[in-house]
Write an enzyme that holds these catalytic residues in place. Structure first.
Site, PDB file in Angstrom:
ATOM      1  N   ASP A  31      67.323 -35.376 104.868  1.00 17.14           N
ATOM      2  CA  ASP A  31      67.388 -35.675 103.426  1.00 17.14           C
ATOM      3  C   ASP A  31      67.379 -34.344 102.677  1.00 17.14           C
ATOM      4  O   ASP A  31      66.624 -33.442 103.033  1.00 17.14           O
ATOM      5  CB  ASP A  31      66.170 -36.522 103.028  1.00 17.14           C
ATOM      6  CG  ASP A  31      66.397 -37.295 101.741  1.00 17.14           C
ATOM      7  OD1 ASP A  31      66.283 -38.521 101.753  1.00 17.14           O
ATOM      8  OD2 ASP A  31      66.703 -36.656 100.715  1.00 17.14           O
ATOM      9  N   GLY A  36      65.825 -38.272  96.828  1.00 19.83           N
ATOM     10  CA  GLY A  36      64.716 -38.730  97.661  1.00 19.83           C
ATOM     11  C   GLY A  36      63.485 -37.877  97.406  1.00 19.83           C
ATOM     12  O   GLY A  36      63.556 -36.842  96.732  1.00 19.83           O
ATOM     13  N   ASP A  54      71.426 -30.835 104.275  1.00 17.63           N
ATOM     14  CA  ASP A  54      72.579 -31.500 103.675  1.00 17.63           C
ATOM     15  C   ASP A  54      73.416 -32.205 104.750  1.00 17.63           C
ATOM     16  O   ASP A  54      73.648 -31.633 105.820  1.00 17.63           O
ATOM     17  CB  ASP A  54      73.434 -30.434 102.973  1.00 17.63           C
ATOM     18  CG  ASP A  54      74.378 -31.041 101.963  1.00 17.63           C
ATOM     19  OD1 ASP A  54      75.306 -31.765 102.371  1.00 17.63           O
ATOM     20  OD2 ASP A  54      74.175 -30.792 100.758  1.00 17.63           O
ATOM     21  N   TYR A 142      82.912 -43.661  92.798  1.00 23.33           N
ATOM     22  CA  TYR A 142      81.890 -44.072  93.767  1.00 23.33           C
ATOM     23  C   TYR A 142      82.407 -45.196  94.673  1.00 23.33           C
ATOM     24  O   TYR A 142      82.262 -45.146  95.899  1.00 23.33           O
ATOM     25  CB  TYR A 142      80.627 -44.517  93.013  1.00 23.33           C
ATOM     26  CG  TYR A 142      79.572 -45.107  93.904  1.00 23.33           C
ATOM     27  CD1 TYR A 142      78.727 -44.294  94.650  1.00 23.33           C
ATOM     28  CD2 TYR A 142      79.422 -46.486  94.022  1.00 23.33           C
ATOM     29  CE1 TYR A 142      77.766 -44.833  95.482  1.00 23.33           C
ATOM     30  CE2 TYR A 142      78.469 -47.038  94.850  1.00 23.33           C
ATOM     31  CZ  TYR A 142      77.641 -46.213  95.581  1.00 23.33           C
ATOM     32  OH  TYR A 142      76.700 -46.748  96.409  1.00 23.33           O
ATOM     33  N   ASN A 171      73.341 -55.214  94.637  1.00 23.83           N
ATOM     34  CA  ASN A 171      72.422 -54.384  93.838  1.00 23.83           C
ATOM     35  C   ASN A 171      70.997 -54.457  94.375  1.00 23.83           C
ATOM     36  O   ASN A 171      70.300 -55.436  94.156  1.00 23.83           O
ATOM     37  CB  ASN A 171      72.497 -54.797  92.369  1.00 23.83           C
ATOM     38  CG  ASN A 171      73.767 -54.278  91.723  1.00 23.83           C
ATOM     39  OD1 ASN A 171      74.863 -54.664  92.112  1.00 23.83           O
ATOM     40  ND2 ASN A 171      73.630 -53.376  90.774  1.00 23.83           N
ATOM     41  N   ARG A 269      79.241 -49.205  79.865  1.00 25.57           N
ATOM     42  CA  ARG A 269      79.449 -47.954  80.608  1.00 25.57           C
ATOM     43  C   ARG A 269      80.832 -47.929  81.233  1.00 25.57           C
ATOM     44  O   ARG A 269      81.266 -48.929  81.806  1.00 25.57           O
ATOM     45  CB  ARG A 269      78.429 -47.884  81.747  1.00 25.57           C
ATOM     46  CG  ARG A 269      77.256 -47.061  81.473  1.00 25.57           C
ATOM     47  CD  ARG A 269      76.204 -47.034  82.544  1.00 25.57           C
ATOM     48  NE  ARG A 269      76.454 -47.635  83.830  1.00 25.57           N
ATOM     49  CZ  ARG A 269      75.526 -47.770  84.768  1.00 25.57           C
ATOM     50  NH1 ARG A 269      74.310 -47.327  84.561  1.00 25.57           N
ATOM     51  NH2 ARG A 269      75.811 -48.311  85.915  1.00 25.57           N
TER      52      ARG A 269
HETATM   53  C1  UD2 Z   1      74.607 -50.330  91.907  1.00 26.47           C
HETATM   54  C2  UD2 Z   1      74.206 -49.137  92.759  1.00 26.47           C
HETATM   55  C3  UD2 Z   1      75.408 -48.612  93.468  1.00 26.47           C
HETATM   56  C4  UD2 Z   1      76.140 -49.712  94.213  1.00 26.47           C
HETATM   57  C5  UD2 Z   1      76.339 -50.963  93.373  1.00 26.47           C
HETATM   58  C6  UD2 Z   1      76.771 -52.173  94.168  1.00 26.47           C
HETATM   59  C7  UD2 Z   1      72.318 -47.835  91.880  1.00 26.47           C
HETATM   60  C8  UD2 Z   1      71.881 -46.706  90.993  1.00 26.47           C
HETATM   61  N1  UD2 Z   1      73.643 -48.081  91.890  1.00 26.47           N
HETATM   62  O1  UD2 Z   1      75.576 -49.918  90.912  1.00 26.47           O
HETATM   63  O2  UD2 Z   1      74.988 -47.589  94.338  1.00 26.47           O
HETATM   64  O3  UD2 Z   1      75.575 -49.978  95.441  1.00 26.47           O
HETATM   65  O4  UD2 Z   1      75.150 -51.344  92.703  1.00 26.47           O
HETATM   66  O5  UD2 Z   1      76.998 -53.262  93.350  1.00 26.47           O
HETATM   67  O6  UD2 Z   1      71.540 -48.463  92.532  1.00 26.47           O
HETATM   68  N2  UD2 Z   1      72.498 -50.989  82.891  1.00 26.47           N
HETATM   69  C9  UD2 Z   1      71.952 -51.234  81.639  1.00 26.47           C
HETATM   70  N3  UD2 Z   1      70.923 -50.463  81.223  1.00 26.47           N
HETATM   71  C10 UD2 Z   1      70.392 -49.448  81.977  1.00 26.47           C
HETATM   72  C11 UD2 Z   1      70.959 -49.206  83.258  1.00 26.47           C
HETATM   73  C12 UD2 Z   1      72.015 -50.000  83.673  1.00 26.47           C
HETATM   74  O7  UD2 Z   1      72.413 -52.132  80.901  1.00 26.47           O
HETATM   75  O8  UD2 Z   1      69.434 -48.792  81.526  1.00 26.47           O
HETATM   76  C13 UD2 Z   1      73.613 -51.867  83.350  1.00 26.47           C
HETATM   77  C14 UD2 Z   1      74.838 -51.116  83.824  1.00 26.47           C
HETATM   78  O9  UD2 Z   1      75.681 -50.770  82.751  1.00 26.47           O
HETATM   79  C15 UD2 Z   1      75.448 -52.160  84.758  1.00 26.47           C
HETATM   80  C16 UD2 Z   1      74.227 -52.881  85.350  1.00 26.47           C
HETATM   81  O10 UD2 Z   1      73.150 -52.595  84.482  1.00 26.47           O
HETATM   82  O11 UD2 Z   1      76.243 -53.081  84.041  1.00 26.47           O
HETATM   83  C17 UD2 Z   1      73.867 -52.405  86.734  1.00 26.47           C
HETATM   84  O12 UD2 Z   1      73.802 -50.985  86.717  1.00 26.47           O
HETATM   85  P1  UD2 Z   1      73.165 -50.125  87.913  1.00 26.47           P
HETATM   86  O13 UD2 Z   1      73.356 -48.695  87.574  1.00 26.47           O
HETATM   87  O14 UD2 Z   1      71.810 -50.620  88.232  1.00 26.47           O
HETATM   88  O15 UD2 Z   1      74.026 -50.596  89.164  1.00 26.47           O
HETATM   89  P2  UD2 Z   1      75.593 -50.626  89.490  1.00 26.47           P
HETATM   90  O16 UD2 Z   1      75.968 -52.063  89.593  1.00 26.47           O
HETATM   91  O17 UD2 Z   1      76.371 -49.748  88.590  1.00 26.47           O
END
Ligand code: UD2
Length: 319
Positions: A31, A36, A54, A142, A171, A269
């Site tokens: 890591d 982490g 890395d 991503y 998620n 976003r």
């Molecule tokens: C998550 C994972 C990504 C991937 C994906 C699979 C993380 C950080 N990212 O991406 O790695 O595995 O899932 O589906 O775990 N949001 C808000 N307010 C906030 C933060 C987020 O509204 O303060 C919204 C964001 O715009 C999105 C949703 O919540 O619509 C989920 O966002 P995220 O960053 O938790 O996860 P995601 O789906 O982009």
């Protein structure tokens, strides 16, 4: 078995390390501690060999893969919006890093590599629920990087006979997901806000959906992927098969933590997908995967965990 967990000091990786040790396996961790934390492994450090380095360091990954039966490749830059801002950086880690891990595993005769892939491979095009046979159409760097990693896994299986399994995580949430960055998972951020009495910010109208899955179920899926013979060369959705809107999520949390201030709404976003929902039939049938922790129960456990870590004078009274 001897296992290497890349990203083993991270949120998901550290839970996986804990479980592997509990089952009597030997574990090495690689890591770079970018997201982490050493503290995630604190109680286990006398039993885990942690190397700070890395995944793009070829010699190091070769050295750590030597003598391993399993490699669980969890290390990645996991943020969708960060990949939109810094695609060169996330490309280097998520694609070149993964290729490096596969190449080392192949050279060192590792039995099986389990790759942390993502639901982000589907993008917005797919009809719901999303199943593995759909043509992926990532909506972010991503998602594209995770899809490329998965293709490399399949190719290494076909070309070189290296056993690989890709798990498309939906998620994931649970204890140790760090809330202190705008790039963190939404549940970790919303729980931290709720406990400190701050309003969450919802990007968009809050009607976007995610298939939230508790970290323990992800760990179980990894173990099944490592031990199921017929899984070699395959990809699996790992979610719960249930959609939750962000507005529902906020309501669930208000039920657990107390009303608190109403959410604020901000612009959606860029790179976000609108809906994400898994069919988990393939994992059910081929891996005997069955998610065990409901979203509400997982949230309850997470809130209890976070409450226990708060300094006593900052605790909000439970409802
Ligand atoms: C998550 C994972 C990504 C991937 C994906 C699979 C993380 C950080 N990212 O991406 O790695 O595995 O899932 O589906 O775990 N949001 C808000 N307010 C906030 C933060 C987020 O509204 O303060 C919204 C964001 O715009 C999105 C949703 O919540 O619509 C989920 O966002 P995220 O960053 O938790 O996860 P995601 O789906 O982009």
């Amino acid at each position: 078995m001897q296992a290497l967990v890349t990203g083993g000091a991270g949120f998901i990786g550290s839970h996986l390390v804990e479980r592997l040790l509990a089952e009597g396996h030997s574990v090495r961790v690689l890591d770079n501690l970018s997201t982490g934390h050493r503290r995630n492994l604190e109680p286990l450090l006398d039993r885990v060999a942690l190397t700070v380095g890395d995944i793009r360091d070829a010699a190091l990954v070769q050295q750590l893969s030597a003598g391993c039966d399993w490699v669980f490749h969890q290390a990645a830059v996991v943020s969708v919006p960060y990949s939109v801002e810094q695609p060169l950086e996330t490309h280097a880690v998520n694609i070149a890093g993964t290729l490096n891990v596969l190449q080392a595993a192949r050279a060192q005769g590792v039995r099986r590599v389990v790759f942390a892939c993502s639901a982000a491979v589907y993008g917005d095009e797919a009809p719901l629920p999303q199943h593995e046979a759909l043509t992926p159409a990532p909506a972010s760097p991503y998602g594209l990087e995770k899809l490329t990693g998965e293709h490399y896994c399949r190719l290494f299986h076909r070309l070189y006979g290296l056993e690989t399994v890709a798990l498309r995580y939906f998620n994931v949430f649970g204890p140790r997901q760090d809330p202190r960055s705008p790039y963190s998972g939404v549940i970790s951020i919303f729980v931290a806000r709720a406990l400190s009495g701050e309003a969450p910010t919802i990007y968009g109208d809050g009607e976007q959906t995610r298939d939230f899955v508790f970290v323990e179920d992800i760990v179980r899926a990894n173990l099944l992927a490592a031990t199921t013979p017929a899984a070699a060369g395959r990809s699996y959705n790992i979610g719960r098969g249930e959609a939750t809107t962000l507005n529902q999520l906020v309501e669930l949390l208000r039920g657990l933590v107390g009303a608190g201030p109403a959410p604020r709404y901000a612009a959606a976003r860029s790179g976000d997908v609108r809906h994400s929902l898994a069919t988990i039939d393939r994992a059910r049938h081929e891996l005997s995967y069955a998610p065990a922790v409901a979203v509400g129960e997982g949230l309850r456990r997470l809130v209890a965990y976070e409450r226990a870590r708060m300094p006593p004078d900052s605790r909000m009274p439970p409802d």
